[in-house]
Design an enzyme around this catalytic site. Sequence first.
Site, PDB file in Angstrom:
ATOM      1  N   THR A   1       0.811  -1.217   0.000  1.00 25.33           N
ATOM      2  CA  THR A   1       0.000   0.000   0.000  1.00 25.33           C
ATOM      3  C   THR A   1       0.850   1.275   0.000  1.00 25.33           C
ATOM      4  O   THR A   1       0.329   2.370  -0.121  1.00 25.33           O
ATOM      5  CB  THR A   1      -0.962   0.032   1.207  1.00 25.33           C
ATOM      6  OG1 THR A   1      -0.182  -0.179   2.391  1.00 25.33           O
ATOM      7  CG2 THR A   1      -2.016  -1.047   1.114  1.00 25.33           C
ATOM      8  N   GLY A   2       2.169   1.107   0.138  1.00 18.59           N
ATOM      9  CA  GLY A   2       3.055   2.272   0.084  1.00 18.59           C
ATOM     10  C   GLY A   2       3.328   2.668  -1.361  1.00 18.59           C
ATOM     11  O   GLY A   2       2.998   1.937  -2.290  1.00 18.59           O
ATOM     12  N   ARG A   3       3.987   3.818  -1.540  1.00 17.57           N
ATOM     13  CA  ARG A   3       4.248   4.337  -2.870  1.00 17.57           C
ATOM     14  C   ARG A   3       5.113   3.371  -3.693  1.00 17.57           C
ATOM     15  O   ARG A   3       4.757   2.982  -4.806  1.00 17.57           O
ATOM     16  CB  ARG A   3       4.936   5.703  -2.756  1.00 17.57           C
ATOM     17  CG  ARG A   3       4.947   6.509  -4.023  1.00 17.57           C
ATOM     18  CD  ARG A   3       5.386   7.950  -3.717  1.00 17.57           C
ATOM     19  NE  ARG A   3       6.722   7.954  -3.123  1.00 17.57           N
ATOM     20  CZ  ARG A   3       7.841   8.146  -3.824  1.00 17.57           C
ATOM     21  NH1 ARG A   3       7.778   8.390  -5.105  1.00 17.57           N
ATOM     22  NH2 ARG A   3       9.012   8.133  -3.242  1.00 17.57           N
ATOM     23  N   GLU A   4       6.251   2.976  -3.105  1.00 15.50           N
ATOM     24  CA  GLU A   4       7.180   2.082  -3.800  1.00 15.50           C
ATOM     25  C   GLU A   4       6.550   0.717  -4.042  1.00 15.50           C
ATOM     26  O   GLU A   4       6.633   0.166  -5.137  1.00 15.50           O
ATOM     27  CB  GLU A   4       8.455   1.886  -2.967  1.00 15.50           C
ATOM     28  CG  GLU A   4       9.265   3.135  -2.772  1.00 15.50           C
ATOM     29  CD  GLU A   4      10.025   3.513  -4.028  1.00 15.50           C
ATOM     30  OE1 GLU A   4      10.777   2.646  -4.520  1.00 15.50           O
ATOM     31  OE2 GLU A   4       9.852   4.632  -4.516  1.00 15.50           O
TER      32      GLU A   4
ATOM     33  N   GLU B   1      16.675  -0.306   1.850  1.00 11.83           N
ATOM     34  CA  GLU B   1      18.035   0.158   2.100  1.00 11.83           C
ATOM     35  C   GLU B   1      18.099   0.781   3.481  1.00 11.83           C
ATOM     36  O   GLU B   1      17.126   1.356   3.948  1.00 11.83           O
ATOM     37  CB  GLU B   1      18.387   1.200   1.026  1.00 11.83           C
ATOM     38  CG  GLU B   1      19.766   1.782   1.167  1.00 11.83           C
ATOM     39  CD  GLU B   1      20.084   2.811   0.084  1.00 11.83           C
ATOM     40  OE1 GLU B   1      19.247   3.031  -0.794  1.00 11.83           O
ATOM     41  OE2 GLU B   1      21.183   3.374   0.164  1.00 11.83           O
TER      42      GLU B   1
ATOM     43  N   TYR C   1      22.430  -3.257 -14.379  1.00  6.03           N
ATOM     44  CA  TYR C   1      21.612  -2.878 -15.533  1.00  6.03           C
ATOM     45  C   TYR C   1      22.519  -2.543 -16.703  1.00  6.03           C
ATOM     46  O   TYR C   1      22.273  -2.892 -17.849  1.00  6.03           O
ATOM     47  CB  TYR C   1      20.717  -1.675 -15.236  1.00  6.03           C
ATOM     48  CG  TYR C   1      19.925  -1.745 -13.954  1.00  6.03           C
ATOM     49  CD1 TYR C   1      19.670  -2.971 -13.335  1.00  6.03           C
ATOM     50  CD2 TYR C   1      19.425  -0.588 -13.359  1.00  6.03           C
ATOM     51  CE1 TYR C   1      18.961  -3.019 -12.156  1.00  6.03           C
ATOM     52  CE2 TYR C   1      18.706  -0.637 -12.187  1.00  6.03           C
ATOM     53  CZ  TYR C   1      18.485  -1.844 -11.574  1.00  6.03           C
ATOM     54  OH  TYR C   1      17.786  -1.884 -10.405  1.00  6.03           O
TER      55      TYR C   1
ATOM     56  N   GLU D   1      32.611  -5.739  -5.823  1.00 10.82           N
ATOM     57  CA  GLU D   1      33.121  -4.407  -5.514  1.00 10.82           C
ATOM     58  C   GLU D   1      33.987  -4.490  -4.277  1.00 10.82           C
ATOM     59  O   GLU D   1      34.079  -5.548  -3.641  1.00 10.82           O
ATOM     60  CB  GLU D   1      31.966  -3.412  -5.333  1.00 10.82           C
ATOM     61  CG  GLU D   1      31.050  -3.706  -4.170  1.00 10.82           C
ATOM     62  CD  GLU D   1      29.787  -2.828  -4.165  1.00 10.82           C
ATOM     63  OE1 GLU D   1      29.340  -2.386  -5.229  1.00 10.82           O
ATOM     64  OE2 GLU D   1      29.253  -2.605  -3.071  1.00 10.82           O
TER      65      GLU D   1
ATOM     66  N   HIS E   1      27.569   2.301  -0.860  1.00  9.19           N
ATOM     67  CA  HIS E   1      27.108   1.082  -0.191  1.00  9.19           C
ATOM     68  C   HIS E   1      27.770   0.963   1.185  1.00  9.19           C
ATOM     69  O   HIS E   1      28.963   1.205   1.311  1.00  9.19           O
ATOM     70  CB  HIS E   1      27.495  -0.157  -1.000  1.00  9.19           C
ATOM     71  CG  HIS E   1      26.656  -0.339  -2.231  1.00  9.19           C
ATOM     72  ND1 HIS E   1      27.091  -1.085  -3.294  1.00  9.19           N
ATOM     73  CD2 HIS E   1      25.427   0.097  -2.553  1.00  9.19           C
ATOM     74  CE1 HIS E   1      26.152  -1.090  -4.226  1.00  9.19           C
ATOM     75  NE2 HIS E   1      25.133  -0.361  -3.802  1.00  9.19           N
TER      76      HIS E   1
END
Lengths: 293, 380
Positions: A17-20, A98, A161, A211, A249
């Site tokens: 129900t949240g935006r994201e 995050e 990506y 990394e 990160h």
Amino acid sequence: MGIFVGDETRLVVQAITGREGRFHAGRMREYGTRVVAGVTPGRGGADVDGVPVFDQVAEAVRKTGANASCVFVPAAAAADAAAEALAAGIEIVVCITEGIPTLDVMNLLDDANARGWKGRVIGPNCPGLVTCGKALVGIMPGRIFTPGPVGLVSRSGTLTYEVVNLLTARGIGQSTCVGVGGDPIIGTNFVRCLAEFESDPDTRAVVLIGEIGGRDEEDAAAFIRDSMTKPVIAFVSGRTAPPGKRMGHAGAIVSGSMGTAESKVEAFHEAGVPVADSIAEITDLVAQALGWR
Amino acid sequence: MKLHEYQAKRIMRRYGVRTPRGEVASASDEAGEIAARLGCPVAVKAQVHVGGRGKAGGIAVAATPDEADLAASRILGMDIKGLTVTRVLVEEAVKAAREYYAGITIDRARRSIVVMASREGGVDIEEVAARAPEKIARVWVSPRAGFQPWEARSLALAAGFERRAVGAAGAFIASLFRLFVQEDAALAEVNPLMLSEDGQVIAADAKITIDDNALMRHPEYRALSEEDSDDELEREAHRRGLTYVKLDGDVGVIGNGAGLVMATLDAISAEDGRAANFLDIGGGARADVVRNALELILMDNRVKAILINVFGGITRCDEVASGLLAAAGSVGVRVPMVVRLAGTREEDGRALLRKTQVATAEGMADAARQAVALASGGVK
């Protein structure tokens, strides 16, 4: 086939129900993922764009047969939400959130172990994963992927990506692409993903994007040397990063001699793993590994 | 977030960890007054976030308040590895019978807390770990399980601490563990852990790093971090809510995603250039974030060219481009800028930029090459 998610995946979105949560639930459905439920405590009985919402994960599992979860819950409550999913018997819990405190993640994985929860956590602080043409769980942009023989595992989002985009442009498709997450403590590491790719019939070669920070790459190199037959191509980001500085990160930090790019590149070389010097070189090395030229 | 020694010791005292008595000063006469209050001899210690301050002359022992004043006036303003000393800790000088090591940190591979102790204190512990790993006793503990004094005593014994120190060291390390968990530390280290001639166990130096992800439940550290960041640009970035790290080159960098930005820095280095910074605007960044980032980069006088590297995943490149143009128009960009857009609607994005003075690039390597050439005054 592919790994971790696929045709059999029935997804519950936590914090739908949240935006994201709502936005990405829509994106995942567009890709073809079966989003069967959402969970937001206190919002049970509602629906979000036709997806039924439940108060708790256990109820969503009972009523919809959900077997995977994608967590968009804010950092302060995300580890708790992931624990709820594991306790409900969810097999794959993908935690996008995050900024979860490190000790919370440690406690989550510790509890899972102590209580015998069988599910696997991917992330946190990760972009999720996609088994191409079958299921996308997380926030990766679906249109860049194309089905094919290359598995990919990475600690980063946009860098993944970038590489996928280049592979696709070169006509090299992917089996499953997994973003394991950029935090110091994560549920699923490189070695686990490599082991899955090794036994996945749809994967013929693997790209590993590491990394600076930690020693997950070094452990991966040892695993490849000892236990893998499929070719692996590696890339290590942050070769020029100065020690003691956290490069975005939480996990990407060189402290003293720990976690340097040199140590990782050397470990891969010792294991006979080709390391690409630039992003562009990755596709060449993959094409070679597949015997495409 | 790293704490200064004086801050770390303040927190340790709250948990019953014994430290020398001391106070922090930012002026030399203040240091003299503190020395007079504490009684001499005192140690005067530079408070900077780098190792090796002793070798750099950042620590002095003073026998009188006047000497403390003098030492402080020498140390304050001193440059240690690029950082200016603005504060000194003045504390009672304690005589050591033995110097040990105690440290607690996160073991990423084991997904656990690791508690360490060694007889070889006062030296670089990494060097000990490399040369003689058997000289560091370790035990792995889960945060929920806790770490009791008896467990800490057995660690101290395994590390070979003197028998008379074991009781106090056990209590000391158990307290340090409690601090580590309750304060959400990523590192709590005492080196040297001093055994005084009268048998007390004291934290002669102290390092604490707090997990940045946990600052939301420790508002008191947020205040400290604003007051204490060593660099003006980093402080400004913090105020603007940007993920920024200052580096030492002249190519300003903006990108989305930590991994991609790191790879961009590497690409600049591969072209024999040097990046001025790391700046990650994150996923789905909007025009105002781009503008905010661009403004910050332009405050850096060292920057001679700017490289913007964005991969549009969920974000559309045409939106990024129009955001950039709007931002550049209102900010006034005084240095050349190279923009590299890839991913969703990259063609549309590039088309928008072609109408302007902004240079565009196809790939990352190409973008880095152009930016480095522009920074060194060459033509693209």
